[in-house]
Scaffold this motif. Structure first.
Motif, PDB file in Angstrom:
ATOM      1  N   LEU A 133     -22.817 -19.118  15.080  1.00 51.85           N
ATOM      2  CA  LEU A 133     -22.004 -20.330  15.083  1.00 51.85           C
ATOM      3  C   LEU A 133     -22.314 -21.207  16.292  1.00 51.85           C
ATOM      4  N   ARG A 154     -21.033 -26.840  10.120  1.00 50.36           N
ATOM      5  CA  ARG A 154     -20.367 -25.566   9.844  1.00 50.36           C
ATOM      6  C   ARG A 154     -19.768 -25.554   8.443  1.00 50.36           C
ATOM      7  N   GLU A 155     -19.463 -26.730   7.888  1.00 49.74           N
ATOM      8  CA  GLU A 155     -18.929 -26.801   6.531  1.00 49.74           C
ATOM      9  C   GLU A 155     -19.920 -26.289   5.487  1.00 49.74           C
ATOM     10  N   MET A 188     -21.815 -23.648   6.040  1.00 48.84           N
ATOM     11  CA  MET A 188     -22.058 -22.241   6.356  1.00 48.84           C
ATOM     12  C   MET A 188     -21.012 -21.362   5.671  1.00 48.84           C
ATOM     13  N   TYR A 189     -21.486 -20.295   5.053  1.00 46.73           N
ATOM     14  CA  TYR A 189     -20.611 -19.337   4.374  1.00 46.73           C
ATOM     15  C   TYR A 189     -20.972 -17.920   4.832  1.00 46.73           C
ATOM     16  N   VAL A 217     -14.939 -16.167  15.506  1.00 40.57           N
ATOM     17  CA  VAL A 217     -14.764 -17.608  15.720  1.00 40.57           C
ATOM     18  C   VAL A 217     -13.959 -17.966  16.970  1.00 40.57           C
ATOM     19  N   ALA A 247     -16.294 -23.999  15.643  1.00 43.15           N
ATOM     20  CA  ALA A 247     -16.442 -23.276  14.374  1.00 43.15           C
ATOM     21  C   ALA A 247     -15.643 -23.924  13.249  1.00 43.15           C
ATOM     22  N   TYR A 256     -16.121 -23.798   9.195  1.00 45.90           N
ATOM     23  CA  TYR A 256     -16.907 -22.632   8.784  1.00 45.90           C
ATOM     24  C   TYR A 256     -16.147 -21.840   7.728  1.00 45.90           C
ATOM     25  N   ASN A 257     -16.865 -21.419   6.697  1.00 51.64           N
ATOM     26  CA  ASN A 257     -16.258 -20.705   5.571  1.00 51.64           C
ATOM     27  C   ASN A 257     -16.711 -19.251   5.540  1.00 51.64           C
ATOM     28  N   THR A 275     -11.288 -20.686   5.288  1.00 46.93           N
ATOM     29  CA  THR A 275     -11.989 -21.601   6.184  1.00 46.93           C
ATOM     30  C   THR A 275     -11.269 -21.660   7.525  1.00 46.93           C
TER      31      THR A 275
END
Length: 442
Positions: free
Chosen positions: A244, A254-255, A257-258, A269, A276, A279-280, A395
């Motif tokens: 991250l 980050r949106e 990223m899974y 996180v 972060a 981030y998902n 998320t």
């Protein structure tokens, strides 16, 4: 090797054994023994510790509730450091105490212990990790990846991404990079993702990261150059927060990223904070569940009595809940075994194996255990040792995890053939004859 003792003495169990408990010795034992393989030291300690705390606290909760039909639980904790050799050593030391089941909390250790469990007659329970093909109980009689495998996780993530794009057909031509822990764990999702890439026409880039994952500069240089539409993160421990931070430094959204469910907890996180945000991560049904009844019961009956295993403020966080859920599933396997072989009796590993294979956690049962709103029902069988394929996405909003999707169910039409094919290959290599219907009744 360091050990941590359970809240109840294990002398009654230990005295009954030398190199293993016979059925008669089990009958003489007063308490049901659960070995706890954990890692509270080393680079993975920040993630391993809350899992172990939740696991142990749930055992204590069951005892506070009166045990399993009056049978109290004992446990002994063995430090593995997330090292396969040490995990096997812990397993060997603790199995002679009459282990009900073992949860290795490591895919590498799961591979090693899988070879030993059939002879030892000890179920290997891997809640959300381990060998994905071990969902096939006709080949893997002693393995139980209950509630989800990494093929379920990767399929759920792909579904979430496809929904964002407008459908699975919209994945054609997209670029997806898998940043993964270079270990058996990190390699697990690759077959499913490769199959999906073939089906839907997206480009899959595999980017292994050497453990423990603190050095990822070259990985993120490739991401900056290739500009994938999405990054899937299959990390653990410090690798997750490092990824991250590198995404922030690289400017990767980050949106997009899974993470897998082992890359979607508070320790991953909290040091990145607002960096972060967006981030998902896929969840193994549960997320952070501070308002659940099981958490309130633990706070009252365990921490409230001064017997909590870790800090009170982590109770209900993601990995703590994973530990509690993992303990609950294993313990309910013991309860199911008692329903068949005798309530109020200590169960052998072989009897617990039957219980895990005939697990039927209905919603009313889950609600009664305090898991209302946390989990969906699970039902296993001889051929299905997983029992459920549900997940959700949550998320990070900069301060906490929040669910951001509806329930997702992995596509069994994609996963089941992969399970069958891979399990059949394993059976051929190990010269295992798949179980007959008669064996399924045993």
């Amino acid at each position: 090797m360091k050990f941590r003792n359970g809240i109840l003495a294990v002398a009654a169990v230990a005295a009954a054994v030398t190199s293993g408990l016979s059925t008669s010795a089990f009958a003489q034992a007063k308490d049901q023994f659960i070995p706890v393989l954990s890692y509270r030291t080393g680079p993975y300690a920040p993630n391993g510790t809350p899992w172990a705390n939740g696991y142990v606290d749930y055992i204590k909760l069951v005892n506070a509730r009166g045990g399993i039909n009056g049978v109290k639980l004992t446990f002994e904790e063995c430090e593995t450091g997330y090292d396969t050799a040490r995990s096997v050593e812990c397993y060997e030391r603790l199995k002679s105490k009459g282990a009900s089941f073992v949860q290795p909390l490591s895919t590498g250790a799961t591979f090693a212990i899988t070879e030993k469990a059939p002879a030892d007659k000890i179920p290997v329970v891997t809640i959300g990790y381990g060998r994905s093909e071990s969902a096939d109980g006709s080949v893997f009689k002693w393995n139980f990846p209950i509630a989800g495998t990494y093929w379920v996780a990767s399929d759920a993530i792909l579904q979430a991404v496809a929904k964002k794009e407008g459908g699975l057909d919209k994945l054609k031509g997209k670029k997806i990079a898998l940043v993964y822990h270079d270990s058996p764990y990190g390699k697990e999702p690759i077959p499913l993702l490769q199959e999906r890439a073939r089906m839907h026409g997206f480009e899959l880039t595999l980017l292994p990261v050497t453990a423990p994952g603190v050095e990822q500069k070259s990985t993120w240089l490739q991401i900056r150059q290739n500009r994938p539409d999405y990054v899937f993160l299959w990390g653990w421990g410090v690798m997750n927060s490092t990824a991250l931070k590198e995404a922030v430094a690289t400017g990767y959204a980050r949106e997009k990223m899974y993470g897998v469910w082992w890359a979607g907890a508070e320790p991953d996180v909290k040091d990145v904070g607002d960096g972060a945000k967006g981030y998902n991560a896929v969840t193994m049904q549960h997320g952070a569940e501070p308002q659940s009844k099981v958490v309130k019961d633990i706070l009252t009956l365990v921490h409230g009595k001064g017997q909590g295993t870790g800090p009170k403020d982590e109770v209900g966080q993601v990995l703590y809940m994973r530990g509690a859920m993992s303990a609950m599933i294993g313990i309910e396997g013991i309860r199911a075994a008692q329903d068949r072989f005798g309530k109020g009796k200590v169960m052998t590993g072989e009897q617990v194996r039957w219980g895990l294979e005939n697990l039927n956690l209905t919603q009313p049962k889950l609600d009664g255990l305090g898991f209302a709103g946390v989990m969906r029902p699970i039902s296993t069988s001889c051929v299905d040792h997983m029992g459920a394929a549900w997940a959700r996405i949550h998320t990070w909003d900069g301060k906490q995890w929040k669910f951001s999707s509806d329930w997702l169910q992995a596509d069994e039409q994609v996963i089941r053939p992969l399970v069958k094919q891979t399990a059949a290959k394993y059976a051929a290599e190990k010269k295992i004859t798949p179980r007959t219907p008669a064996d399924c009744q045993s």
